[in-house]
Design a protein around this motif. Structure first.
Motif, short mmCIF file in Angstrom:
data_model
loop_
_atom_site.label_atom_id
_atom_site.label_comp_id
_atom_site.label_asym_id
_atom_site.label_seq_id
_atom_site.Cartn_x
_atom_site.Cartn_y
_atom_site.Cartn_z
N ILE A 5 -11.00 31.97 16.97
CA ILE A 5 -12.11 32.27 16.05
C ILE A 5 -11.56 32.81 14.72
O ILE A 5 -10.42 33.25 14.64
CB ILE A 5 -13.10 33.30 16.61
CG1 ILE A 5 -12.34 34.54 17.10
CG2 ILE A 5 -13.95 32.73 17.69
CD1 ILE A 5 -13.18 35.76 16.97
N LYS A 6 -12.43 32.80 13.72
CA LYS A 6 -11.99 33.27 12.40
C LYS A 6 -12.11 34.79 12.31
O LYS A 6 -11.22 35.47 11.89
CB LYS A 6 -12.85 32.63 11.30
CG LYS A 6 -12.51 31.16 11.09
CD LYS A 6 -13.14 30.62 9.81
CE LYS A 6 -13.10 29.11 9.79
NZ LYS A 6 -14.20 28.49 10.57
N LYS A 32 -11.27 20.83 18.40
CA LYS A 32 -10.93 22.10 17.76
C LYS A 32 -10.17 23.06 18.68
O LYS A 32 -9.80 24.16 18.28
CB LYS A 32 -12.20 22.79 17.25
CG LYS A 32 -12.90 22.03 16.16
CD LYS A 32 -13.35 22.95 15.06
CE LYS A 32 -13.76 22.17 13.83
NZ LYS A 32 -14.99 22.62 13.24
N GLU A 75 -21.81 30.49 19.46
CA GLU A 75 -21.50 29.28 18.66
C GLU A 75 -19.98 29.10 18.53
O GLU A 75 -19.51 27.99 18.32
CB GLU A 75 -22.10 29.37 17.24
CG GLU A 75 -23.59 29.69 17.19
CD GLU A 75 -24.42 28.67 17.95
OE1 GLU A 75 -24.09 27.49 17.87
OE2 GLU A 75 -25.39 29.08 18.64
N ASP A 76 -19.24 30.20 18.64
CA ASP A 76 -17.78 30.09 18.50
C ASP A 76 -17.15 29.22 19.59
O ASP A 76 -16.05 28.71 19.41
CB ASP A 76 -17.13 31.49 18.50
CG ASP A 76 -17.41 32.23 17.21
OD1 ASP A 76 -17.15 31.67 16.14
OD2 ASP A 76 -17.94 33.36 17.27
N TYR A 131 -9.92 28.19 22.32
CA TYR A 131 -10.31 28.07 20.91
C TYR A 131 -9.86 29.34 20.19
O TYR A 131 -9.66 30.38 20.82
CB TYR A 131 -11.84 28.01 20.77
CG TYR A 131 -12.52 26.77 21.29
CD1 TYR A 131 -12.54 25.61 20.53
CD2 TYR A 131 -13.20 26.78 22.50
CE1 TYR A 131 -13.21 24.48 20.98
CE2 TYR A 131 -13.87 25.66 22.96
CZ TYR A 131 -13.87 24.51 22.19
OH TYR A 131 -14.54 23.40 22.63
N THR A 164 -24.13 21.78 23.16
CA THR A 164 -25.23 22.63 22.66
C THR A 164 -25.47 23.81 23.60
O THR A 164 -26.17 24.74 23.26
CB THR A 164 -26.53 21.82 22.55
OG1 THR A 164 -26.79 21.22 23.82
CG2 THR A 164 -26.43 20.73 21.49
N GLN A 197 -18.04 24.35 20.19
CA GLN A 197 -17.26 23.60 19.20
C GLN A 197 -16.74 22.32 19.85
O GLN A 197 -16.46 22.31 21.06
CB GLN A 197 -16.04 24.41 18.78
CG GLN A 197 -16.35 25.74 18.15
CD GLN A 197 -16.94 25.60 16.76
OE1 GLN A 197 -16.62 24.64 16.04
NE2 GLN A 197 -17.81 26.51 16.40
N PRO A 198 -16.55 21.26 19.08
CA PRO A 198 -15.98 20.05 19.67
C PRO A 198 -14.59 20.31 20.25
O PRO A 198 -13.86 21.18 19.76
CB PRO A 198 -15.91 19.06 18.51
CG PRO A 198 -16.17 19.84 17.28
CD PRO A 198 -16.86 21.10 17.65
N CYS A 244 -10.86 32.45 22.30
CA CYS A 244 -11.96 32.22 23.25
C CYS A 244 -11.37 31.36 24.36
O CYS A 244 -10.70 30.35 24.05
CB CYS A 244 -13.09 31.41 22.62
SG CYS A 244 -13.61 32.00 21.02
N GLU A 269 -14.92 14.58 20.41
CA GLU A 269 -15.83 14.71 19.25
C GLU A 269 -17.17 15.31 19.66
O GLU A 269 -17.98 15.67 18.81
CB GLU A 269 -16.12 13.34 18.63
CG GLU A 269 -14.93 12.57 18.14
CD GLU A 269 -14.52 12.94 16.72
OE1 GLU A 269 -15.24 13.74 16.09
OE2 GLU A 269 -13.48 12.45 16.28
N VAL A 287 -20.17 17.64 20.55
CA VAL A 287 -20.47 19.02 20.15
C VAL A 287 -21.44 19.58 21.20
O VAL A 287 -22.61 19.20 21.22
CB VAL A 287 -21.13 19.08 18.75
CG1 VAL A 287 -21.31 20.54 18.33
CG2 VAL A 287 -20.29 18.32 17.74
#
Ligand code: AFP
Length: 347
Positions: free
Chosen positions: A144-145, A161, A153-154, A142, A316, A157-158, A117, A312, A314
């Motif tokens: 993703i899994k 990550k 939501e992916d 980032y 929204t 993330q803070p 991402c 840290e 997060v």
């Protein structure tokens, strides 16, 4: 002849070679990051070249709102965004893209999806284009899994990550325009300069470490009347230090990419605080605050929001804003102490 110096000069560490070296430390790696980065680099080079051309066109009277066919010309930030979106999508390595220019996140077509991402501001500092002052690109990455189950939501993330972050910043050396790219993949920070004759970024600033304390502060002081007490006291201390040290110098370009680039190399602090008019500050968490905070921490500095460690947070929503104080370790420590004291006073 100095053979050692000569060997160094002819053994060029390009950005690609550097990233491939890093990749070889991870035997499981398939080279996806290297491919992704080459597409990001293309976008950065495009932005730099478009901005240079626009400046020249303006000088010789070609620029306007319409081109020679009478069509309306696209603004550079819109154009830069399109180049980034197309380059990143076609890389086959991305699944979600969040750009400063687009209200919604872009979900890449499933057939072209990869594991990364990318959050980015394609042209940061656009209000500085017309006067030729430094501008650039900011990006964070980032991973993703599962690329088959991708949601927004992916990317919410803070920042801690992120797997990588970087900037590309235009400048000028001896009347020649330059482009410097700073990258961290989580093991320190390295700086590369574009050699226009080769079209390659060459490692020029290996293992960047920000000075522990700096002598520069960088803030839009025009907002001072609306600052909260800790910010106002901190800036006062920059000008009238209590420990007998010299006052700090003020430097403010107004392109975060340039102000933070200077802070990284020379030390000091960059602040975009909250104020009465903008209680969440101005700068965007995902593609301004996080990538810059990632670089700062990797270079040995700190990044603080006025409440806690920036990485840290997060977020929204994808265009969320946050106040930010980042730079040399000791300088950020000082503002953290002032905020802690004001919380104690209120309690
Ligand atoms: P522009 O891209 O509109 O020029 O905004 C740049 C920016 O987002 C960031 O790069 C600067 O640090 C900040 O805004 C400057 O904001 P002020 O003009 O309020 O100082």
């Amino acid at each position: 002849m100095d053979h050692a110096a000569e060997a160094h000069r002819t053994d060029l560490m390009t950005l690609t070679r550097h990233v491939l070296n890093e990749q070889s430390k991870h035997p499981e790696s398939k080279g996806d990051f290297t491919i992704l980065l080459s597409h990001i680099v293309l976008g950065c080079k495009f932005v730099c070249s478009a901005v240079n051309k626009a400046g020249l066109a303006k000088l010789i009277g070609l620029a306007g709102d319409t081109n020679v066919q009478g069509e309306e010309q696209k603004k550079l930030d819109v154009l830069s965004n399109e180049v980034f979106i197309k380059a990143l999508t076609s890389s086959g390595r991305t699944c979600i893209l969040v750009s400063e220019e687009d209200e919604e996140a872009t979900f890449v077509d499933p057939a072209l999806r990869g594991r990364y991402c990318v959050v980015f501001d394609p042209l940061d500092g656009s209000s500085n284009i017309d006067c030729g002052v430094s501008i650039g690109t900011i990006f964070g990455i980032y991973m993703i899994k599962d690329k088959n189950k991708v949601t927004v939501e992916d990317v919410l993330q803070p920042g801690k990550k992120m797997v990588a972050a970087g900037t590309a910043c235009t400048g000028a050396l001896a009347w020649v325009s330059t482009l410097q790219l700073v990258l961290s993949t989580g093991r320190g920070v390295n700086g590369f300069t574009l050699d226009p004759s080769l079209g390659e970024f060459i490692l020029t600033h290996p293992n960047i470490k920000i000075p522990k304390k700096g002598s520069i502060y960088s803030v839009n002081e025009g907002n001072a009347k609306n600052w909260d007490e800790p910010t106002a006291r901190y800036v006062e201390r920059c000008k009238f230090p209590q420990d007998g040290s010299s006052p700090k110098s003020l430097r403010y370009v107004g392109s975060m990419v340039a102000d933070v680039h200077r802070t990284l190399l020379y030390g000091g602090i960059f602040l975009y605080p909250a104020d009465k008019k903008s209680p969440n500050g101005k700068l965007r968490v995902l593609y301004e605050v996080f990538p810059m905070s990632f670089l700062m921490e990797q270079a040995g500095g700190q990044a603080f929001t006025g409440k806690g460690r920036a990485l840290e947070l997060v977020p929204t929503k994808i265009h969320e804003r946050s106040p930010i104080f980042l730079g040399s370790y000791d300088d950020v420590e000082e503002i953290k102490t002032l905020y802690a004291a004001s919380v104690e006073k209120e309690a």
